[in-house]
Design a protein around this motif. Structure first.
Motif, PDB file in Angstrom:
ATOM      1  N   ARG A  61      24.746 -58.535 -86.332  1.00  0.00           N
ATOM      2  CA  ARG A  61      24.031 -58.335 -85.026  1.00  0.00           C
ATOM      3  C   ARG A  61      23.745 -56.469 -84.901  1.00  0.00           C
ATOM      4  N   ARG A  62      22.600 -56.370 -84.646  1.00  0.00           N
ATOM      5  CA  ARG A  62      22.164 -54.706 -84.462  1.00  0.00           C
ATOM      6  C   ARG A  62      21.776 -54.493 -83.079  1.00  0.00           C
ATOM      7  N   ALA A  63      22.104 -53.134 -82.857  1.00  0.00           N
ATOM      8  CA  ALA A  63      21.710 -52.664 -81.563  1.00  0.00           C
ATOM      9  C   ALA A  63      20.951 -51.271 -81.980  1.00  0.00           C
ATOM     10  N   ARG A  64      19.666 -51.433 -81.629  1.00  0.00           N
ATOM     11  CA  ARG A  64      19.125 -50.058 -81.880  1.00  0.00           C
ATOM     12  C   ARG A  64      19.503 -48.916 -80.684  1.00  0.00           C
ATOM     13  N   LEU A  65      19.623 -47.694 -81.400  1.00  0.00           N
ATOM     14  CA  LEU A  65      20.128 -46.841 -80.235  1.00  0.00           C
ATOM     15  C   LEU A  65      19.400 -46.155 -79.145  1.00  0.00           C
ATOM     16  N   ASP A  66      18.184 -46.295 -79.528  1.00  0.00           N
ATOM     17  CA  ASP A  66      16.882 -46.066 -78.411  1.00  0.00           C
ATOM     18  C   ASP A  66      16.514 -47.143 -77.546  1.00  0.00           C
ATOM     19  N   ARG A  67      17.398 -48.147 -77.662  1.00  0.00           N
ATOM     20  CA  ARG A  67      17.303 -49.457 -76.773  1.00  0.00           C
ATOM     21  C   ARG A  67      18.632 -49.767 -76.135  1.00  0.00           C
ATOM     22  N   ILE A  68      19.660 -48.655 -76.130  1.00  0.00           N
ATOM     23  CA  ILE A  68      21.020 -48.700 -75.530  1.00  0.00           C
ATOM     24  C   ILE A  68      20.538 -48.696 -74.015  1.00  0.00           C
ATOM     25  N   GLN A  69      21.162 -49.756 -73.319  1.00  0.00           N
ATOM     26  CA  GLN A  69      21.132 -49.781 -71.814  1.00  0.00           C
ATOM     27  C   GLN A  69      22.626 -49.254 -71.187  1.00  0.00           C
ATOM     28  N   GLY A  70      23.584 -49.138 -71.931  1.00  0.00           N
ATOM     29  CA  GLY A  70      24.850 -48.552 -71.513  1.00  0.00           C
ATOM     30  C   GLY A  70      25.981 -48.863 -72.560  1.00  0.00           C
ATOM     31  N   ILE A  71      27.071 -48.161 -72.282  1.00  0.00           N
ATOM     32  CA  ILE A  71      28.286 -48.337 -73.176  1.00  0.00           C
ATOM     33  C   ILE A  71      29.538 -48.515 -72.358  1.00  0.00           C
ATOM     34  N   ASN A  72      30.216 -49.507 -72.510  1.00  0.00           N
ATOM     35  CA  ASN A  72      31.322 -49.867 -71.799  1.00  0.00           C
ATOM     36  C   ASN A  72      32.792 -49.870 -72.453  1.00  0.00           C
ATOM     37  N   ILE A  73      33.805 -49.320 -72.197  1.00  0.00           N
ATOM     38  CA  ILE A  73      34.930 -49.041 -72.812  1.00  0.00           C
ATOM     39  C   ILE A  73      35.919 -49.819 -72.065  1.00  0.00           C
ATOM     40  N   GLN A  74      36.491 -50.946 -72.338  1.00  0.00           N
ATOM     41  CA  GLN A  74      37.502 -51.698 -71.868  1.00  0.00           C
ATOM     42  C   GLN A  74      38.941 -51.495 -72.407  1.00  0.00           C
ATOM     43  N   ARG A  75      39.807 -51.427 -71.616  1.00  0.00           N
ATOM     44  CA  ARG A  75      41.165 -51.205 -71.924  1.00  0.00           C
ATOM     45  C   ARG A  75      42.023 -52.085 -71.476  1.00  0.00           C
ATOM     46  N   PRO A  76      42.074 -53.620 -71.814  1.00  0.00           N
ATOM     47  CA  PRO A  76      42.951 -54.491 -71.345  1.00  0.00           C
ATOM     48  C   PRO A  76      44.262 -54.065 -71.144  1.00  0.00           C
ATOM     49  N   LEU A  77      45.360 -54.612 -70.362  1.00  0.00           N
ATOM     50  CA  LEU A  77      46.598 -54.010 -70.410  1.00  0.00           C
ATOM     51  C   LEU A  77      47.427 -54.130 -71.688  1.00  0.00           C
ATOM     52  N   LEU A  78      47.534 -55.240 -72.386  1.00  0.00           N
ATOM     53  CA  LEU A  78      47.991 -55.254 -73.746  1.00  0.00           C
ATOM     54  C   LEU A  78      47.418 -54.532 -74.897  1.00  0.00           C
ATOM     55  N   ALA A  79      46.065 -54.537 -74.926  1.00  0.00           N
ATOM     56  CA  ALA A  79      45.550 -53.252 -75.584  1.00  0.00           C
ATOM     57  C   ALA A  79      46.147 -51.882 -75.511  1.00  0.00           C
ATOM     58  N   ARG A  80      46.128 -51.757 -74.166  1.00  0.00           N
ATOM     59  CA  ARG A  80      46.552 -50.289 -74.106  1.00  0.00           C
ATOM     60  C   ARG A  80      48.094 -50.077 -74.594  1.00  0.00           C
ATOM     61  N   VAL A  81      48.871 -50.916 -74.522  1.00  0.00           N
ATOM     62  CA  VAL A  81      50.242 -50.857 -74.951  1.00  0.00           C
ATOM     63  C   VAL A  81      50.120 -50.390 -76.696  1.00  0.00           C
ATOM     64  N   PHE A  82      49.134 -51.025 -77.320  1.00  0.00           N
ATOM     65  CA  PHE A  82      48.878 -50.739 -78.701  1.00  0.00           C
ATOM     66  C   PHE A  82      47.708 -49.487 -79.070  1.00  0.00           C
ATOM     67  N   GLY A  83      47.550 -48.586 -78.050  1.00  0.00           N
ATOM     68  CA  GLY A  83      46.472 -47.533 -78.014  1.00  0.00           C
ATOM     69  C   GLY A  83      45.292 -48.117 -78.396  1.00  0.00           C
ATOM     70  N   ALA A  84      44.652 -49.338 -78.105  1.00  0.00           N
ATOM     71  CA  ALA A  84      43.449 -49.863 -78.501  1.00  0.00           C
ATOM     72  C   ALA A  84      42.686 -49.839 -77.375  1.00  0.00           C
ATOM     73  N   ALA A  85      41.301 -49.994 -77.637  1.00  0.00           N
ATOM     74  CA  ALA A  85      40.192 -50.257 -76.656  1.00  0.00           C
ATOM     75  C   ALA A  85      38.918 -50.987 -77.343  1.00  0.00           C
ATOM     76  N   LYS A  86      38.362 -51.680 -76.439  1.00  0.00           N
ATOM     77  CA  LYS A  86      37.119 -52.358 -76.692  1.00  0.00           C
ATOM     78  C   LYS A  86      35.934 -51.593 -76.464  1.00  0.00           C
ATOM     79  N   LEU A  87      34.958 -51.512 -77.295  1.00  0.00           N
ATOM     80  CA  LEU A  87      33.875 -50.657 -77.039  1.00  0.00           C
ATOM     81  C   LEU A  87      32.560 -51.829 -76.916  1.00  0.00           C
ATOM     82  N   GLU A  88      31.672 -51.955 -76.054  1.00  0.00           N
ATOM     83  CA  GLU A  88      30.691 -52.724 -76.055  1.00  0.00           C
ATOM     84  C   GLU A  88      29.341 -52.097 -75.736  1.00  0.00           C
ATOM     85  N   VAL A  89      28.358 -52.295 -76.752  1.00  0.00           N
ATOM     86  CA  VAL A  89      27.249 -51.475 -76.632  1.00  0.00           C
ATOM     87  C   VAL A  89      26.335 -52.316 -76.145  1.00  0.00           C
TER      88      VAL A  89
END
Length: 625
Positions: free
Chosen positions: A131-159
Motif C-alpha cells: 500500500r502506498r500513500a502519495r505525500l502530496d495527497r495526504i489528508q491528515g496524519i493521526n497518532i493514536q496511543r492506546p492505553l496498553l501501547a503507552r505502557v510499552f512507549g509505542a504509538a500508531k501512526l495513520e496516514v
C-alpha cells in the motif's frame, strides 16, 4: 519569514532527529518490536485465561487436597479422566508456539519506507499486500496511543488518504519517533526543501536490531525504546533519561503526563479550553438524552395502560448501556486540545487512550457550525467538517473524527474558524490583504498600472497557523499604520459575517433569504434560510430550531447543482447544491426564489473555478519563486 510562535522558519522547521533521518532514508524498516504483542498478544492471553478458568478447580486441588473438582460435564475433567492431560498440555504448547511464531513472522514481513514523495507499507505472510500513500495527497496524519501501547512507549501512526479504505497504518512505532516522523512527512508533503544525509543500510534490506551500520543501530535503538543521544534542539535532548529500570519507569511516566500537543510544534495552550462542566452538560443535553427520555415515557405509559411489567426489563439494559455511553463520550473529550502548527491544525483528545491528528491546509472541504435546541440557553455550538479521508479512530467525545469542536461558545467557534479556515478568517486572509494593500499603496504612488499588476501577482506570505492577534501584530511591525488598520477592518468584517450568520435572520448580514411563499416548505425557518458570499467562501444559513451555518471554501467546491422539482417549479422555488466530498455536511440550500437560485448557481460556479486555479494550499510550505 519566521513563525511568530515557534521561531521556526517557514521552509521546514528544525532538522530531523537522527532516528527519524534513519526512518526516512527511503529504505525498508521494521516496526516496534512490541508490535506482535500489541496486535495479537491480547487474544493469546485471552485464550490462556479461558483455559485456566476451565482448569482452575484442578489447579486449586494441586495445592488444597480435597478441594472441589469440576462437574460431570466439565470438558477439562473429561480430558483428565481419559488420561489425555499430557496430550492437552502438549497441544497447548504447540498452539502457543504457532501463535508466537506467526506473530514474529508477521512482524518480520511487515515493513515500511518513507521516500521523498511516498509512504509505502508491505505486509502479509501468505498473501502479500503493498500500500502506498502519495505525500502530496495526504489528508491528515493521526497518532493514536492506546492505553496498553503507552505502557510499552509505542504509538500508531495513520496516514490518511482520500477514499474509504486508502489509509496507510504504521502500527506500532516508538512514541517519540512517531511525532518526529509525522513532522518530517508533513514537511515533505508541504513541499519544503530540507535535505538530510541518509543513513547507510543495505539496499532493499529492512533495518532492524541486528543490522550493522550507524543507521541500523540508531533505528534499532529508536524502535526498541532505548535512549539514544538526541540532536540539539530535539525534545529528547533536553533531559537525558537515566539508565536502568528506574529510568524506564520515569520515561513512561513522563510520556503519560506529557501534553497531547507538542509544545515545540503548537502553542503551549489550546485555543479552546473545554471545561468538564460544559462537557458533561452538553452530553446530557444531547439528542440521545431526548431519545432515551422518550423511550422511558413510552414504556411507562405502556406498563400503566396494559399492566405488562416485562417491558421494564426491556428498559433496564438500555439504561445500563446509556451510562457507558455517557462515560465514554466524556472521557474521550478530556484533555481536548486544538491549536495551529506550521503544517496545519493539530487536534488532540483522550484521557487513557489518546489521539491527536494534524490536518494540513486545504484538506477541509466544508465546515458546519450548529446549535441544538437544548444548547441555545447556554450559547453552545459544535463544529464539524467534511474531509476526503476516513480515520479508523473516533474523534472527540467519541463522535466521528469529523467533529473538531464538540462544544464551545461563540468565542471558541471564532478561534476554531481562524484555524481551520485561515484563507477566510485567519492569518492567511490577513496576509493576502496586507500584500495587496502594500502593493496597491506603493503602486499608486509610482504607477497606477504597475500597482494593479503587482497586486495581482502578489503571493501570500507563509505566516503559518497562528492566531489572528499574532498575525496582525507581526504585520504591524513592517506595515504602515494605514495598511494595518485597513487589514484589521477587512478581517473583522469577514469575521462579523460569519458570526452574524449564527444568530441573524431575514436579510440581516447581507443574506439572500427564501420568499414568503417558501413557508409551505420551510414552516419555521424560511426567514433564516438563506445564502451569501464572503471572501474566499460561500455561507449557507439554515434552521430556526436547530441552527446551522455551513461554510464552503471556494477552492473546495467540486461542482454546483441546481434542482427544481414539480412542487418547487409550481412555487417558483429551487434548490442549489454545492458538491464537496462525502461527509456529515450536506452543503445545499433549498426553497430559494428561482431567480435568486439561478444567480447563486452561476456566481458560485464561476468563483469556484477561479479560486481552484489560484489555490496553492496543497503545497503549503513550498517557496514561491
Amino acid at each position: 519569514m519566521s513563525d511568530p510562535r515557534t521561531g521556526a522558519d517557514g521552509g521546514g522547521g528544525r532538522p530531523a532527529p537522527p532516528d527519524v533521518a534513519a526512518l526516512t532514508d527511503g529504505e525498508w524498516h521494521r516496526l516496534h518490536p512490541a508490535t506482535p504483542l500489541l496486535k495479537g498478544g491480547i487474544a493469546l492471553a485471552a485464550v490462556l485465561v479461558i483455559l485456566f478458568n476451565n482448569a482452575r478447580e484442578y489447579v486449586v486441588e494441586l495445592f488444597v487436597p480435597g478441594g472441589r473438582r469440576g462437574d460431570d460435564g466439565d470438558p477439562f475433567g473429561y480430558v483428565v479422566d481419559q488420561g489425555w492431560l499430557g496430550l492437552l498440555l502438549l497441544a497447548v504448547v504447540v498452539v502457543i508456539a504457532l501463535f508466537v511464531g506467526g506473530f514474529w513472522l508477521s512482524w518480520r514481513m511487515h515493513t515500511f519506507r518513507v521516500g521523498d514523495d511516498v509512504v509505502e507499507v508491505r505486509s502479509g505472510i501468505v498473501f502479500r499486500t503493498n500500500r502506498r500513500a502519495r505525500l502530496d495527497r495526504i489528508q491528515g496524519i493521526n497518532i493514536q496511543r492506546p492505553l496498553l501501547a503507552r505502557v510499552f512507549g509505542a504509538a500508531k501512526l495513520e496516514v490518511n488518504q482520500a477514499g474509504q479504505d486508502a489509509n496507510v497504518n504504521l502500527a506500532y512505532l516508538r512514541s517519540a519517533s512517531a511525532d518526529d516522523l509525522r513532522r518530517e512527512i508533513l514537511r515533505r508533503a508541504g513541499g519544503a526543501q530540507q535535505p538530510h544525509a541518509p543513513a547507510p543500510s543495505a539496499a532493499g534490506a529492512p533495518v532492524d536490531a541486528t543490522a550493522d551500520g550507524t543507521g541500523g543501530a540508531t533505528h534499532a535503538a529508536a524502535v526498541a525504546g532505548i535512549a539514544t543521544p538526541a540532536a540539539p534542539g530535539h525534545p529528547d535532548a533536553q533531559a537525558p533519561h537515566r539508565q536502568g529500570f528506574g529510568g524506564l519507569v520515569e520515561q513512561r511516566a513522563n510520556e503519560f503526563l506529557a501534553p497531547e500537543l507538542d509544545p515545540d510544534e503548537a502553542p503551549p495552550q489550546s485555543v479552546v479550553a473545554l471545561s468538564p462542566g460544559r462537557l458533561i452538560g452538553s452530553t446530557v443535553l444531547s439528542g440521545y438524552t431526548l431519545f432515551l427520555l422518550a423511550a422511558v415515557v413510552a414504556i411507562v405509559i405502556s406498563v400503566v395502560t396494559t399492566g405488562e411489567w416485562f417491558l421494564l426489563f426491556v428498559l433496564l439494559p438500555a439504561v445500563l448501556g446509556s451510562g457507558g455511553f455517557y462515560v465514554n463520550r466524556i472521557t474521550k473529550s478530556l484533555r481536548y486540545t486544538i491549536a495551529g502548527t506550521r503544517d496545519g491544525v493539530r487536534i488532540g483528545y483522550g484521557l487513557f487512550s489518546t489521539s491527536n491528528e494534524t490536518l494540513p491546509p486545504g484538506r477541509i472541504h466544508s465546515v458546519k457550525v450548529s446549535q441544538p435546541l437544548l444548547w441555545r440557553p447556554f450559547g453552545w455550538w459544535d463544529v464539524k467538517i467534511n474531509r476526503a479521508s476516513r480515520s479508523s479512530t473516533k474523534g472527540a467525545a467519541g463522535q466521528e473524527n469529523t467533529t473538531i469542536l464538540p462544544v464551545g461558545d461563540e468565542d471558541d467557534v471564532r478561534r476554531v474558524l481562524e484555524l481551520v479556515l485561515p484563507e477566510l478568517v485567519g492569518v492567511a486572509a490577513v496576509g493576502v490583504a496586507t500584500e495587496e494593500a502594500r502593493a496597491g499603496s506603493s503602486a499608486s504612488a509610482d504607477d497606477p498600472e504597475a500597482g494593479a499588476s503587482a497586486t495581482g501577482d502578489a503571493a501570500p506570505p507563509a505566516l503559518g497557523f497562528a492566531t489572528l492577534g499574532d498575525a496582525t501584530s507581526t504585520i504591524g511591525e513592517a506595515a504602515p499604520p494605514a495598511v494595518r488598520d485597513a487589514v484589521e477592518a477587512t478581517t473583522e468584517h469577514t469575521l462579523s459575517l460569519v458570526e452574524g450568520g449564527l444568530r441573524s435572520s431575514g436579510t440581516d448580514g447581507g443574506f439572500t433569504v427564501s420568499p414568503r411563499r417558501a413557508a409551505v416548505l420551510r414552516w419555521f425557518s424560511w426567514r433564516r434560510n438563506g445564502f451569501r458570499s464572503a471572501p474566499g467562501a460561500l455561507l449557507l444559513r439554515k434552521g430556526a430550531i436547530w441552527r446551522q451555518l455551513v461554510i464552503v471554501p471556494l477552492p473546495r467546491v467540486q461542482s454546483v447543482g441546481l434542482v427544481q422539482g414539480p412542487l418547487r417549479r409550481r412555487l417558483r422555488l429551487a434548490t442549489v447544491h454545492l458538491h464537496t466530498v462525502q461527509g456529515p455536511i450536506v452543503a445545499e440550500i433549498g426553497a430559494l426564489d428561482q431567480d435568486d437560485a439561478l444567480g447563486f448557481f452561476t456566481t458560485a460556479g464561476r468563483e469556484a473555478v477561479a479560486a481552484a486555479h489560484a489555490d496553492r494550499t496543497h503545497r503549503w510550505s513550498e517557496e514561491t519563486p
